[in-house]
Design an enzyme around this catalytic site. Structure first.
Site, PDB file in Angstrom:
ATOM      1  N   GLU A 162       0.882  -1.159   0.000  1.00 18.01           N
ATOM      2  CA  GLU A 162       0.000   0.000   0.000  1.00 18.01           C
ATOM      3  C   GLU A 162       0.927   1.218   0.000  1.00 18.01           C
ATOM      4  O   GLU A 162       1.787   1.305   0.872  1.00 18.01           O
ATOM      5  CB  GLU A 162      -0.761  -0.006   1.320  1.00 18.01           C
ATOM      6  CG  GLU A 162      -2.232   0.139   1.219  1.00 18.01           C
ATOM      7  CD  GLU A 162      -2.848   0.119   2.612  1.00 18.01           C
ATOM      8  OE1 GLU A 162      -3.452   1.118   2.977  1.00 18.01           O
ATOM      9  OE2 GLU A 162      -2.700  -0.905   3.327  1.00 18.01           O
ATOM     10  N   ARG A 214       4.948 -13.073   9.779  1.00 16.36           N
ATOM     11  CA  ARG A 214       5.607 -11.801   9.504  1.00 16.36           C
ATOM     12  C   ARG A 214       6.898 -11.715  10.308  1.00 16.36           C
ATOM     13  O   ARG A 214       7.087 -12.435  11.280  1.00 16.36           O
ATOM     14  CB  ARG A 214       4.691 -10.627   9.817  1.00 16.36           C
ATOM     15  CG  ARG A 214       4.306 -10.481  11.291  1.00 16.36           C
ATOM     16  CD  ARG A 214       3.195  -9.466  11.483  1.00 16.36           C
ATOM     17  NE  ARG A 214       3.610  -8.116  11.183  1.00 16.36           N
ATOM     18  CZ  ARG A 214       3.104  -7.390  10.181  1.00 16.36           C
ATOM     19  NH1 ARG A 214       2.176  -7.873   9.405  1.00 16.36           N
ATOM     20  NH2 ARG A 214       3.513  -6.168   9.990  1.00 16.36           N
ATOM     21  N   LYS A 227       4.170   0.850   9.994  1.00 12.28           N
ATOM     22  CA  LYS A 227       4.363   2.114   9.272  1.00 12.28           C
ATOM     23  C   LYS A 227       3.836   3.283  10.087  1.00 12.28           C
ATOM     24  O   LYS A 227       4.401   4.368  10.067  1.00 12.28           O
ATOM     25  CB  LYS A 227       3.630   2.061   7.937  1.00 12.28           C
ATOM     26  CG  LYS A 227       4.439   1.390   6.842  1.00 12.28           C
ATOM     27  CD  LYS A 227       3.685   1.470   5.531  1.00 12.28           C
ATOM     28  CE  LYS A 227       3.448   0.084   4.968  1.00 12.28           C
ATOM     29  NZ  LYS A 227       2.338   0.004   4.027  1.00 12.28           N
TER      30      LYS A 227
END
Ligand code: ATP
Ligand code: MG
Length: 599
Positions: free
Chosen positions: A64, A299, A309
């Site tokens: 994204e 992850r 982020k």
């Protein structure tokens, strides 16, 4: 990217993992052998006109564009691009830009740079444009209308609170919305009104019609389209309705003929909806078959950093660091500025592997990978980080007043096979800089460096004998005094005539250059700064940056930005990409010589 003709992994040494096993199984069974590829993403009809897909598998990296990529993304990039490379496939770079609010072209460009820098190209050819999910808005809209017409979706006008309450929970089935049984024609009319801007933001949503009693809450009629008046960085004001991520993502994968859609574990519960949606759209003839399949891996959790982020943005916005590319940041731009190489990050990704259960990787694993990749390639050089002047009091008698003797050392003490080490040139004269810690008036037990009466070698220069020091009014040492022993220069027959127990690093006063050296340490003191609801800002290391003025040898002063060095005995350093200039050198500490943190 060239396409190998077999799916034999190119590097036999690579350890297998569950993703490799799945891919090898699919290739053996020919699961995706019938796929066609029309040269660009598209629907079933589009691909039907294409050739058999030359790519044996298709993977994708779908960021994204709402921030800079971090070390966790680097893992995902190495997995997706690495699998495509190893199995004769193609990896797509796709901007998942279906959410209009948070996206920005600054981030788009930084992501392109990061993937390229890591050594990958995408979409089948170097220089190809990345795909953009927003290019698929028309198809997504068409898919939504199809679902409505086929009785698989409806417009729900319940309030957000009612919708939430009626979803039920793990122990309680949901309650059907009063709008659930509206006829398709009415849903279609409403949905078109939504598109045409006739309803306020949030007034209604389009929902998939699946099963309000499903044990998987994600199948209880998930929302697939919402009204949101926002200017999109790519499509501008063309749309006031936007697809939800869970609806958009499977469609993006399918239009791109992705075979293996690899994501992190938190999407596991979404997989049934992923499959449901693609099956419906294949039934309707909208999408090509076989559909992509989703696989989940753990992850990356790395100690001593945060990798969300949002939290990274907070560090930047609250000026805890100098920017996204601050060398203490775990962003790819930060790591790069810190001196990390693509090889080090690829080695790291390989070493940590791919698993299906969450775990923490220690930061020292990452540092070890950097050390390993720099060890053989980084040129050596001498730098004095905490300088005190050493005066060779008999220099003028042994040589001549003002005399400078040329010295040299190899830049690479252990050059790789077939590589010849370059030579570093520097000079020695009456005055040189040494580290303050290399002189003791009263030596502690076992001390082998300079103290009155002791001899050491100035590395690459002469043997010297310490005679004492001078001090200022405060008792602070201003100069260390020694005499040079003639005919002992390194590399000459006399070098071994005097035995010494230590060789110390130094830089000549005549040709040393003063440099700003940024000594970085971990940004956080806590190994898991954001675990368990902790306020990560409270865990910041107040000493994560110390700036010193060092003196470096001429070969270091001539560095180009981004050049990496081993400052002998101190560690690996990089000439700062942004601030380093000819005549005004700036170096960043990349990593120490050995793992000493916490010891
Ligand atoms: P963040 O939570 O930091 O915002 P994200 O998951 O929202 O990250 P995206 O841009 O959506 O970021 O992610 C792009 C890809 O990178 C996704 O496929 C995602 O699974 C992967 N990814 C993100 N963070 C990690 C991580 N820590 N480890 C491995 N892969 C990751
Ligand atoms: Mg995300």
């Amino acid at each position: 990217m060239s396409l190998p003709t077999t799916h034999t992994p190119t590097d036999a040494a690579k350890p297998s993992n569950f993703l490799r096993q799945i891919i090898e199984h699919d290739l053996d069974k020919g699961t995706y052998a019938s796929r066609r590829w029309a040269g660009s993403p598209g629907d079933a009809a589009h691909h039907a006109q294409g050739e058999p897909d030359p790519a044996k598998i298709r993977t994708r990296f779908p960021p994204e564009p709402n921030g800079y990529l971090h070390i966790g993304h680097a893992k995902s990039i190495c997995i997706n691009f690495g699998l495509a490379r190893d199995y004769g496939g193609i990896c797509h770079l796709r901007f998942d830009d279906t959410n209009p609010e948070k996206e920005d072209t600054e981030y788009v460009n930084s992501i392109i740079d990061a993937v390229k820098w890591l050594g990958f190209d995408w979409n089948g050819s170097a220089g190809a444009a990345p795909y953009q999910a927003s290019d698929y808005f028309d198809f997504m809209y068409r898919a939504a209308e199809y679902l409505i017409e086929a009785g698989h979706a409806y417009v729900d006008e319940q309030s957000a609170e009612d919708m939430r309450a009626n979803r039920g929970d793990f122990g309680k089935p949901g309650i059907d919305s009063p709008y659930r049984s509206r006829p398709p024609a009415e849903n279609l009319m409403r949905f078109r009104e939504m598109r045409d801007g006739q309803h306020a933001d949030g007034a209604m949503v389009l929902r998939a019609k699946i099963d309000m009693a499903s044990p998987n809450i994600n199948l209880r009629d998930p929302a697939i389209y919402r009204i949101r008046r926002a200017t999109h960085h790519h499509t501008g004001d063309q749309w006031c309705i936007y697809p939800m991520y869970t609806f958009a993502h499977p469609i993006e994968d399918a239009l791109e003929q992705i075979t293996h859609s690899i994501c992190t574990l938190e999407f596991e519960d979404q997989r049934p909806f992923y499959d449901w949606l693609l099956q419906r759209l294949i039934e309707g003839g909208l999408l090509a078959s076989p559909p992509p399949h989703q696989y989940e891996f753990a992850r990356l959790n790395l100690t001593y950093v945060v990798t969300s982020k949002r939290k990274l943005a907070q560090l930047v916005n609250e000026h805890k660091v100098s920017g996204w590319d601050d060398p203490r940041m775990p962003t790819i731009v930060g790591l790069r500025r810190r001196g990390y190489t693509p090889q080090a990050l690829q080695l790291f990704a390989e070493r940590i592997g791919v698993t299906k259960s969450d775990s923490w990787i220690d930061y020292s694993t990452l540092e070890g990978c950097l050390r390993e990749t720099l060890e053989l390639t980084a040129h050596r050089g001498m730098a004095v980080l905490n300088p005190v002047k050493l005066v060779l009091t008999n220099w003028d008698e042994v040589f001549a007043a003002g005399y400078l003797e040329p010295c040299q050392l190899p830049a690479l003490p252990h050059p790789p096979e077939g590589v010849e080490s370059p030579t570093r040139h520097f000079t020695i004269g009456k005055e040189v800089w040494i580290e303050r810690e290399d002189f003791e008036e009263v030596p502690p037990k076992g001390y082998k460096r300079l103290f009155p009466g002791n001899k050491v070698r100035l590395k690459g220069g002469y043997v010297i004998e310490c005679t004492g020091c001078t001090k200022d009014a405060n008792g602070q040492i201003t100069e260390v005094l020694a005499t040079v022993v003639g005919d002992t220069k390194s590399g000459t027959p006399g070098a071994d005539s005097v035995k010494v127990k230590a060789a110390i690093t130094w830089v000549g006063v005549a040709d040393g250059v003063s440099a700003e050296v940024r000594m970085y340490d971990r940004l956080f003191l806590d190994a898991q700064p954001d675990a368990g609801g902790k306020d990560f800002l409270q865990c910041l290391n107040p000493n994560s940056l110390k700036v010193v003025t060092a003196i470096v040898e001429p070969s270091l002063a001539n560095a180009q930005p981004d050049d990496k060095f081993q400052f002998e005995r101190h560690g690996y350093f990089v000439a700062d990409r942004i601030d380093h200039q000819a005549g005004k050198p700036v170096f960043n500490l990349a990593v120490g010589l050995k793992d000493s943190w916490g010891k």
